[in-house]
Design an enzyme around this catalytic site. Structure first.
Site, PDB file in Angstrom:
ATOM      1  N   LYS A 164       0.859  -1.186   0.000  1.00 38.05           N
ATOM      2  CA  LYS A 164       0.000   0.000   0.000  1.00 38.05           C
ATOM      3  C   LYS A 164       0.888   1.227   0.000  1.00 38.05           C
ATOM      4  CE  LYS A 164      -1.620   2.608   3.043  1.00 38.05           C
ATOM      5  NZ  LYS A 164      -1.510   3.879   2.240  1.00 38.05           N
ATOM      6  N   CYS A 192      13.105  11.273   7.335  1.00 40.28           N
ATOM      7  CA  CYS A 192      13.198  10.930   8.756  1.00 40.28           C
ATOM      8  C   CYS A 192      14.634  11.011   9.255  1.00 40.28           C
ATOM      9  CB  CYS A 192      12.619   9.544   9.003  1.00 40.28           C
ATOM     10  SG  CYS A 192      13.306   8.270   7.939  1.00 40.28           S
ATOM     11  N   GLU A 249       9.685  16.820  15.030  1.00 43.09           N
ATOM     12  CA  GLU A 249      10.200  16.443  13.718  1.00 43.09           C
ATOM     13  C   GLU A 249       9.668  17.459  12.718  1.00 43.09           C
ATOM     14  OE1 GLU A 249      10.868  12.452  11.039  1.00 43.09           O
ATOM     15  OE2 GLU A 249       8.994  12.610  12.161  1.00 43.09           O
ATOM     16  N   SER A 290       4.886   7.806  10.412  1.00 47.73           N
ATOM     17  CA  SER A 290       4.930   8.523  11.685  1.00 47.73           C
ATOM     18  C   SER A 290       4.855   7.567  12.865  1.00 47.73           C
ATOM     19  CB  SER A 290       3.778   9.523  11.762  1.00 47.73           C
ATOM     20  OG  SER A 290       2.548   8.843  11.944  1.00 47.73           O
ATOM     21  N   GLU A 317       9.725   1.593  10.862  1.00 55.77           N
ATOM     22  CA  GLU A 317      10.685   2.681  10.654  1.00 55.77           C
ATOM     23  C   GLU A 317       9.895   3.962  10.804  1.00 55.77           C
ATOM     24  OE1 GLU A 317      12.399   5.657   9.535  1.00 55.77           O
ATOM     25  OE2 GLU A 317      12.251   4.947   7.459  1.00 55.77           O
TER      26      GLU A 317
END
Length: 495
Positions: A186, A296, A392, A241, A262
């Site tokens: 997906k 990230c 972040e 996230s 991750e």
């Protein structure tokens, strides 16, 4: 669709827009579509079939039906498919680069870099497929011989993010194919086109029907929810996230699924007083501005020793101000747009809150008016405790804060719930190792700003996730271990 450039239009017309289920591109059972926009213009460039829960389950059915035969396929055949796909992507590198630029916004030069990096996972795992060793030995008591086998974990759900459309797909599909697992993939609804083209290449490379199924849609939960609840699924791999990853881990617990996560990052970049400032400025620029900061691994906090902060800041700001925010297809573009308007608003809110907390804007700090979702490259001078140091950012914004001692820098770096990437600049090798021993991050760049490589294990600690992608460790995430005990024919005999 408002694309007028003939090459762009021809490429977009060549990309499948359906769902790939059991080897066939088909329409969604919902009868609906969803739009994909160019973030540099805000215009719709494609409409894809909008998968729902029925389509998700059809994809899982196909993956489950193909699993047994695929697991028995010789490793060399799986390796050959990956290598053919690698060669085919190399041949179409410009198509993949342009497609990523159109749907995600990054400049073409960066998109070409992602093609090389992302495609490298196919080559790497084509080589790992035939070298996934088990082991054998005689038990200490001498009565049994032990054989350890690695077996494919089974059908997998792979969920990829929008920021690296090719690399995040190959980093998951490559090891799954190498290990003998079938998949439901997906892609993110913001950037699904590259995944569609990648899946088409995997088909052309000889991947059997049902091994890779691709279902994209406007609702992520409509796809992942029913698949996660099905006991036939054996693994989920997610990049995205931390809040979403936490929810998926909770859902995975019901069926005790293997998970690879991750998740978010808050990377510190530490510049010590003895750093080579040429390396530090260039490394900081690469670590922050790669992918417009939408990574990230992006440097999120610049911790600079008080004795060099003035010179470092002056040189770094000059590099930011030299950037040219333009549509990625423009040859002069060195900074693309933010992926959508909401993401740009989030970045600006972080900057606004940082200033309200006492931060000083050194350059940028504003949305760029006009077409698309551009944000000015920004540097801020902040103090300890500023809220932006805990967030972040996911954009071209660099908060700079000073420190006085090595231990203070380490404590500041570790002051986060995240633990993915980190960067350290020093000419003192002993200091580098001291910092590496004490810093709580899965990745450390030593005097470099870009460290990702298919041959290296990628992943973090704390709330940055579980497991590793890439490297020798990457294929382990898609296998289970089986111990076979066999009576030793020489047990009890003496020489």
């Amino acid at each position: 669709m408002t694309v007028t450039d003939e090459r762009e239009k021809a490429l977009l017309d060549s990309v499948p827009t359906g769902l790939l289920i059991d080897g066939q591109w088909r329409d969604a059972s919902s009868g609906k579509t969803f739009d994909v926009k160019d973030p540099a213009t805000g215009q719709v460039i494609a409409s894809l079939q909008d998968a729902n829960s029925d389509d998700a389950m059809a994809a899982l059915d196909a993956a489950c039906a193909a699993q047994a035969a695929w697991a028995r396929t010789p490793a060399k055949e799986r390796a050959d498919i990956l290598r053919r796909a690698y060669d085919m992507i190399n041949e179409r590198a410009e198509d993949f680069a342009l497609l990523m630029t159109l749907e995600m916004g990054k400049p073409l030069a960066e998109a070409r870099g992602e093609v090389a990096y992302g495609n490298g996972f196919l080559r790497w795992f084509s080589e790992e497929a035939v070298r996934h060793y088990g082991r054998t030995l005689i038990m200490p008591e001498g009565a049994l011989r032990m054989q350890v086998h690695h077996k494919p974990v089974g059908p997998c759900l792979l969920i990829t993010p929008w920021n690296f459309p090719l690399a995040m797909a190959t980093r998951k599909v490559g090891p799954a194919v190498a290990a003998g697992c079938t998949m439901v993939l997906k892609a993110a609804k913001l950037t699904p086109l590259t995944t569609q083209l990648f899946a088409q290449v995997m088909q052309e490379a000889g991947l059997p029907k049902g091994v890779l199924n691709v279902v994209s849609g406007s609702s992520a939960s409509a796809i992942s929810g029913p698949i996660m609840q099905d006991p036939r699924l054996r693994k989920v791999s997610f990049t995205g996230s931390t809040p979403v990853g936490v929810k998926l881990m909770k859902d995975a617990a019901d069926n005790v699924l293997r998970t690879s996560m991750e998740l978010g990052g808050n990377a510190p970049l530490i510049v010590f007083e003895d750093a080579d400032l040429d390396k530090a400025v260039d490394g900081a620029f690469a670590a922050k501005l790669r992918n417009m900061g939408e990574a990230c691994t992006a440097a999120n906090r610049f911790l600079v020793h008080e004795s060099v902060v003035e010179e470092f800041t002056q040189r770094f700001v000059a590099k930011l101000e030299a950037l040219k925010p333009l549509r990625g297809t423009d040859p002069e573009s060195t900074l693309g747009p933010i992926v959508d308007e909401g993401a740009r608003d989030d970045i600006h809110e972080l900057v606004t809150r940082a200033v309200e907390a006492g931060g000083e804007i050194l350059t940028g700090g504003e949305k760029i008016e006009g077409d698309g979702y551009f944000y000015a490259p920004t540097a801020l001078k902040v103090q300890k405790g500023n809220p932006i140091l805990q967030e972040e950012i996911f954009g071209p914004v660099a908060p700079i804060v000073t420190f006085s001692t090595e231990q203070e820098a380490i404590e500041m770096a570790n002051d986060t719930v995240y633990g993915l990437a980190s960067y350290v600049f020093t000419e003192d090798a002993a200091r580098m190792y001291r910092v590496a021993e004490q810093i709580d991050f899965g990745i450390l760049g030593a005097n470099v700003g870009v460290v990702s490589n298919p041959a290296a294990p990628f992943g973090g600690v704390k709330q940055s996730g579980l497991g590793r992608e890439g490297g020798a460790e990457g294929i382990e995430e898609y296998t289970t271990v089986q111990y076979v005990g066999i009576p030793d024919p020489f047990a009890g005999q003496k020489a």
